[in-house]
Design a protein around this motif. Structure first.
Motif, PDB file in Angstrom:
ATOM      1  N   ALA A  29      16.581  41.844  51.754  1.00 31.39           N
ATOM      2  CA  ALA A  29      17.660  42.361  50.896  1.00 31.39           C
ATOM      3  C   ALA A  29      18.755  41.309  50.756  1.00 31.39           C
ATOM      4  O   ALA A  29      19.257  41.064  49.643  1.00 31.39           O
ATOM      5  CB  ALA A  29      18.219  43.658  51.473  1.00 31.39           C
ATOM      6  N   LEU A  35      19.958  39.191  47.345  1.00 32.68           N
ATOM      7  CA  LEU A  35      21.362  39.058  46.945  1.00 32.68           C
ATOM      8  C   LEU A  35      21.734  37.582  46.777  1.00 32.68           C
ATOM      9  O   LEU A  35      22.401  37.213  45.808  1.00 32.68           O
ATOM     10  CB  LEU A  35      22.262  39.726  47.986  1.00 32.68           C
ATOM     11  CG  LEU A  35      23.755  39.695  47.707  1.00 32.68           C
ATOM     12  CD1 LEU A  35      24.087  40.487  46.446  1.00 32.68           C
ATOM     13  CD2 LEU A  35      24.514  40.262  48.900  1.00 32.68           C
ATOM     14  N   TYR A  69      20.614  35.818  43.532  1.00 35.73           N
ATOM     15  CA  TYR A  69      21.156  36.369  42.285  1.00 35.73           C
ATOM     16  C   TYR A  69      21.859  35.315  41.429  1.00 35.73           C
ATOM     17  O   TYR A  69      21.696  35.312  40.200  1.00 35.73           O
ATOM     18  CB  TYR A  69      22.071  37.552  42.594  1.00 35.73           C
ATOM     19  CG  TYR A  69      22.269  38.483  41.429  1.00 35.73           C
ATOM     20  CD1 TYR A  69      21.210  39.170  40.862  1.00 35.73           C
ATOM     21  CD2 TYR A  69      23.525  38.665  40.877  1.00 35.73           C
ATOM     22  CE1 TYR A  69      21.389  40.024  39.792  1.00 35.73           C
ATOM     23  CE2 TYR A  69      23.716  39.520  39.801  1.00 35.73           C
ATOM     24  CZ  TYR A  69      22.649  40.193  39.261  1.00 35.73           C
ATOM     25  OH  TYR A  69      22.836  41.023  38.203  1.00 35.73           O
ATOM     26  N   LEU A  93      19.525  43.457  35.911  1.00 33.90           N
ATOM     27  CA  LEU A  93      19.801  44.839  36.303  1.00 33.90           C
ATOM     28  C   LEU A  93      18.852  45.327  37.399  1.00 33.90           C
ATOM     29  O   LEU A  93      19.203  46.221  38.165  1.00 33.90           O
ATOM     30  CB  LEU A  93      19.711  45.761  35.085  1.00 33.90           C
ATOM     31  CG  LEU A  93      20.799  45.554  34.025  1.00 33.90           C
ATOM     32  CD1 LEU A  93      20.526  46.428  32.812  1.00 33.90           C
ATOM     33  CD2 LEU A  93      22.172  45.823  34.601  1.00 33.90           C
ATOM     34  N   GLN A 106      17.772  43.556  39.947  1.00 30.81           N
ATOM     35  CA  GLN A 106      18.022  42.914  41.245  1.00 30.81           C
ATOM     36  C   GLN A 106      18.559  43.899  42.300  1.00 30.81           C
ATOM     37  O   GLN A 106      18.093  43.866  43.439  1.00 30.81           O
ATOM     38  CB  GLN A 106      18.966  41.724  41.083  1.00 30.81           C
ATOM     39  CG  GLN A 106      18.916  40.757  42.235  1.00 30.81           C
ATOM     40  CD  GLN A 106      17.661  39.903  42.249  1.00 30.81           C
ATOM     41  OE1 GLN A 106      16.890  39.869  41.295  1.00 30.81           O
ATOM     42  NE2 GLN A 106      17.430  39.225  43.340  1.00 30.81           N
ATOM     43  N   PRO A 107      19.499  44.790  41.972  1.00 31.38           N
ATOM     44  CA  PRO A 107      19.907  45.772  42.981  1.00 31.38           C
ATOM     45  C   PRO A 107      18.760  46.686  43.427  1.00 31.38           C
ATOM     46  O   PRO A 107      18.711  47.106  44.574  1.00 31.38           O
ATOM     47  CB  PRO A 107      21.011  46.583  42.283  1.00 31.38           C
ATOM     48  CG  PRO A 107      21.527  45.670  41.228  1.00 31.38           C
ATOM     49  CD  PRO A 107      20.339  44.861  40.773  1.00 31.38           C
ATOM     50  N   VAL A 108      17.818  46.956  42.531  1.00 29.18           N
ATOM     51  CA  VAL A 108      16.659  47.760  42.898  1.00 29.18           C
ATOM     52  C   VAL A 108      15.798  47.003  43.909  1.00 29.18           C
ATOM     53  O   VAL A 108      15.293  47.588  44.876  1.00 29.18           O
ATOM     54  CB  VAL A 108      15.833  48.155  41.653  1.00 29.18           C
ATOM     55  CG1 VAL A 108      14.549  48.879  42.040  1.00 29.18           C
ATOM     56  CG2 VAL A 108      16.675  48.999  40.710  1.00 29.18           C
ATOM     57  N   ILE A 114      16.877  44.842  46.036  1.00 30.79           N
ATOM     58  CA  ILE A 114      17.621  44.904  47.296  1.00 30.79           C
ATOM     59  C   ILE A 114      17.369  46.249  47.977  1.00 30.79           C
ATOM     60  O   ILE A 114      17.034  46.303  49.171  1.00 30.79           O
ATOM     61  CB  ILE A 114      19.121  44.653  47.053  1.00 30.79           C
ATOM     62  CG1 ILE A 114      19.332  43.207  46.600  1.00 30.79           C
ATOM     63  CG2 ILE A 114      19.952  44.975  48.296  1.00 30.79           C
ATOM     64  CD1 ILE A 114      20.709  42.913  46.040  1.00 30.79           C
ATOM     65  N   TRP A 115      17.502  47.344  47.216  1.00 32.97           N
ATOM     66  CA  TRP A 115      17.206  48.669  47.782  1.00 32.97           C
ATOM     67  C   TRP A 115      15.764  48.734  48.259  1.00 32.97           C
ATOM     68  O   TRP A 115      15.465  49.271  49.332  1.00 32.97           O
ATOM     69  CB  TRP A 115      17.460  49.768  46.745  1.00 32.97           C
ATOM     70  CG  TRP A 115      16.898  51.086  47.197  1.00 32.97           C
ATOM     71  CD1 TRP A 115      17.476  51.991  48.033  1.00 32.97           C
ATOM     72  CD2 TRP A 115      15.595  51.607  46.889  1.00 32.97           C
ATOM     73  NE1 TRP A 115      16.617  53.056  48.251  1.00 32.97           N
ATOM     74  CE2 TRP A 115      15.462  52.840  47.559  1.00 32.97           C
ATOM     75  CE3 TRP A 115      14.525  51.147  46.108  1.00 32.97           C
ATOM     76  CZ2 TRP A 115      14.316  53.617  47.467  1.00 32.97           C
ATOM     77  CZ3 TRP A 115      13.377  51.924  46.025  1.00 32.97           C
ATOM     78  CH2 TRP A 115      13.290  53.150  46.695  1.00 32.97           C
ATOM     79  N   TRP A 116      14.847  48.210  47.467  1.00 27.72           N
ATOM     80  CA  TRP A 116      13.422  48.255  47.772  1.00 27.72           C
ATOM     81  C   TRP A 116      13.136  47.624  49.130  1.00 27.72           C
ATOM     82  O   TRP A 116      12.394  48.169  49.946  1.00 27.72           O
ATOM     83  CB  TRP A 116      12.681  47.537  46.662  1.00 27.72           C
ATOM     84  CG  TRP A 116      11.193  47.604  46.625  1.00 27.72           C
ATOM     85  CD1 TRP A 116      10.344  48.130  47.557  1.00 27.72           C
ATOM     86  CD2 TRP A 116      10.375  47.111  45.574  1.00 27.72           C
ATOM     87  NE1 TRP A 116       9.045  47.983  47.153  1.00 27.72           N
ATOM     88  CE2 TRP A 116       9.037  47.355  45.925  1.00 27.72           C
ATOM     89  CE3 TRP A 116      10.645  46.474  44.371  1.00 27.72           C
ATOM     90  CZ2 TRP A 116       7.969  46.987  45.117  1.00 27.72           C
ATOM     91  CZ3 TRP A 116       9.581  46.112  43.569  1.00 27.72           C
ATOM     92  CH2 TRP A 116       8.267  46.371  43.933  1.00 27.72           C
TER      93      TRP A 116
END
Length: 148
Positions: free
Chosen positions: A79, A83, A86, A114, A116-118, A120-122
């Motif tokens: 994660a 980040l 990015y 858009l 990229q945060p997914v 990170i969550w993944w």
């Protein structure tokens, strides 16, 4: 907190997909670094070395996700990695670089940025760092199945 069997199966499937993606990306970083060098921001020191190290990190993170003892840390580190890269994605979008012989338009770059945060969550979900939004969140490493 334990998720339903269906959600746990989803976590396993997502973990394997992430492992595969990071193995492919890590191998690409090591074997064909040129496209990654093109999108590396100019302020990054020793870009060729950084691309090599990121490839090693991606492969190591993928392997660590497969080991229950290391899974939580792999999720956190992948994660953080997502980040940290990015800025390269932003540079790639702003430069509209040639990739595979075609200029990628905003139809490529906006969804990528858009998503990229997914990613990170993944990594956090696959690593058992969080179960959010399915069952709250956890900030501590999950206990090892062997009690270590």
């Amino acid at each position: 907190m334990m998720l339903s069997p269906r959600l746990e199966r989803s976590r396993v499937i997502l973990r394997w997909l992430l492992v595969l993606a990071y193995l492919i990306a890590g191998t690409a970083h090591l074997t064909i670094p040129a496209p990654f060098l093109k999108i590396t921001p100019p302020w990054v020191p020793f870009p060729a070395g950084i691309i090599f190290v990121t490839g090693i990190c991606e492969i190591a993170g993928a392997v660590a996700l497969l080991r229950p003892r290391w899974r939580w840390w792999a999720g956190v580190m992948l994660a953080a990695y997502a980040l940290c890269v990015y800025p390269a994605n932003i540079k790639h979008a702003s430069d509209q670089l040639l990739v595979a012989g075609q200029i990628h338009s905003l139809w490529y770059h906006v969804p990528r940025l858009l998503f990229q945060p997914v990613i990170i969550w993944w990594a956090l979900f696959a690593g058992h760092v969080t179960s959010w939004p399915f069952a709250g969140r956890s900030l501590a490493p999950a206990p090892s199945p062997t009690g270590e």
